[in-house]
Design a protein around this motif. Structure first.
Motif, PDB file in Angstrom:
ATOM      1  N   SER A  46      19.042  73.248 -74.472  1.00 45.41           N
ATOM      2  CA  SER A  46      19.562  73.618 -73.165  1.00 45.41           C
ATOM      3  C   SER A  46      20.581  74.744 -73.297  1.00 45.41           C
ATOM      4  O   SER A  46      21.408  74.732 -74.216  1.00 45.41           O
ATOM      5  N   ARG A  86      22.704  64.216 -69.970  1.00 52.31           N
ATOM      6  CA  ARG A  86      23.663  64.217 -68.861  1.00 52.31           C
ATOM      7  C   ARG A  86      23.271  65.332 -67.903  1.00 52.31           C
ATOM      8  O   ARG A  86      22.878  66.420 -68.318  1.00 52.31           O
ATOM      9  N   THR A  87      23.385  65.051 -66.614  1.00 48.04           N
ATOM     10  CA  THR A  87      23.097  66.034 -65.579  1.00 48.04           C
ATOM     11  C   THR A  87      24.160  65.929 -64.491  1.00 48.04           C
ATOM     12  O   THR A  87      24.876  64.925 -64.409  1.00 48.04           O
ATOM     13  N   ASP A  88      24.249  66.953 -63.667  1.00 48.64           N
ATOM     14  CA  ASP A  88      25.197  66.897 -62.551  1.00 48.64           C
ATOM     15  C   ASP A  88      24.545  66.353 -61.280  1.00 48.64           C
ATOM     16  O   ASP A  88      25.223  66.160 -60.277  1.00 48.64           O
ATOM     17  N   ASN A  89      23.221  66.082 -61.306  1.00 51.99           N
ATOM     18  CA  ASN A  89      22.534  65.529 -60.140  1.00 51.99           C
ATOM     19  C   ASN A  89      21.378  64.661 -60.621  1.00 51.99           C
ATOM     20  O   ASN A  89      20.242  65.123 -60.722  1.00 51.99           O
ATOM     21  N   VAL A  90      21.675  63.415 -60.925  1.00 48.06           N
ATOM     22  CA  VAL A  90      20.672  62.518 -61.490  1.00 48.06           C
ATOM     23  C   VAL A  90      19.535  62.241 -60.509  1.00 48.06           C
ATOM     24  O   VAL A  90      18.385  62.100 -60.918  1.00 48.06           O
ATOM     25  N   MET A  93      17.178  65.251 -60.602  1.00 48.52           N
ATOM     26  CA  MET A  93      16.501  65.276 -61.897  1.00 48.52           C
ATOM     27  C   MET A  93      15.455  64.170 -61.965  1.00 48.52           C
ATOM     28  O   MET A  93      14.351  64.367 -62.462  1.00 48.52           O
ATOM     29  N   ILE A 130      18.764  59.460 -68.320  1.00 47.80           N
ATOM     30  CA  ILE A 130      19.440  60.601 -67.733  1.00 47.80           C
ATOM     31  C   ILE A 130      20.609  60.063 -66.945  1.00 47.80           C
ATOM     32  O   ILE A 130      20.453  59.201 -66.095  1.00 47.80           O
ATOM     33  N   GLN A 132      24.563  60.608 -64.988  1.00 44.46           N
ATOM     34  CA  GLN A 132      25.490  61.464 -64.239  1.00 44.46           C
ATOM     35  C   GLN A 132      26.851  60.809 -64.265  1.00 44.46           C
ATOM     36  O   GLN A 132      27.002  59.641 -63.877  1.00 44.46           O
TER      37      GLN A 132
END
Length: 136
Positions: A46, A86-90, A93, A130, A132
């Motif tokens: 990433s 990790r994501t800012d919008n699970v 995603m 995943i 958040q």
């Protein structure tokens, strides 16, 4: 003196199917594709974490027959270590990964220990979570 993780390996049954999942569904970039002796090692990563690569390879890539057999057995059982992204919008995603046809293990939910997360199986049966981080 510093130390950081540069590569981690994910054992897969089919490198091309795994590229479709990790690159197509999760949005990781293919960084390297190396072949030798009939095997391939494909690195995905990433832009959010430059310098960290996930190497996709089959159980027999660079291993003895016995070690490959043992790893294949663990992969078939689905008991290899999981990956947590990790994501800012699970929720977004989750929808993107589900739309790819990935097997859903858990829809997004708020965990009692803090994060909101979901889970899938990659095409080889590895568990991929995943997460958040909760808003402060």
């Amino acid at each position: 003196m510093t130390i950081s993780l540069q590569f981690t390996n994910v054992t897969v049954t089919d490198v091309d199917e795994s590229i479709a999942f990790y690159s197509g569904a999760l949005g990781l970039d293919v960084q390297n594709d190396v072949g030798s002796g009939g095997h391939r090692w494909v690195t995905v990563g990433s832009q959010a974490q430059p310098g960290l690569g996930i190497v996709l390879s089959t159980p027999y890539a660079g291993r003895s027959q016995a070690d490959g057999d043992a790893l294949q057995e663990l992969l078939t059982k689905g008991v290899l270590p999981l990956l947590v992204f990790r994501t800012d919008n699970v929720d977004a995603m989750f929808e993107a990964v589900r739309a790819s046809g990935a097997e859903v293990l858990q829809e997004p939910m708020d965990q009692q220990w803090g994060p909101r997360d979901c889970a899938f199986r990659d095409p080889s049966g590895n568990t991929v979570r995943i997460s958040q981080t909760p808003a402060a």
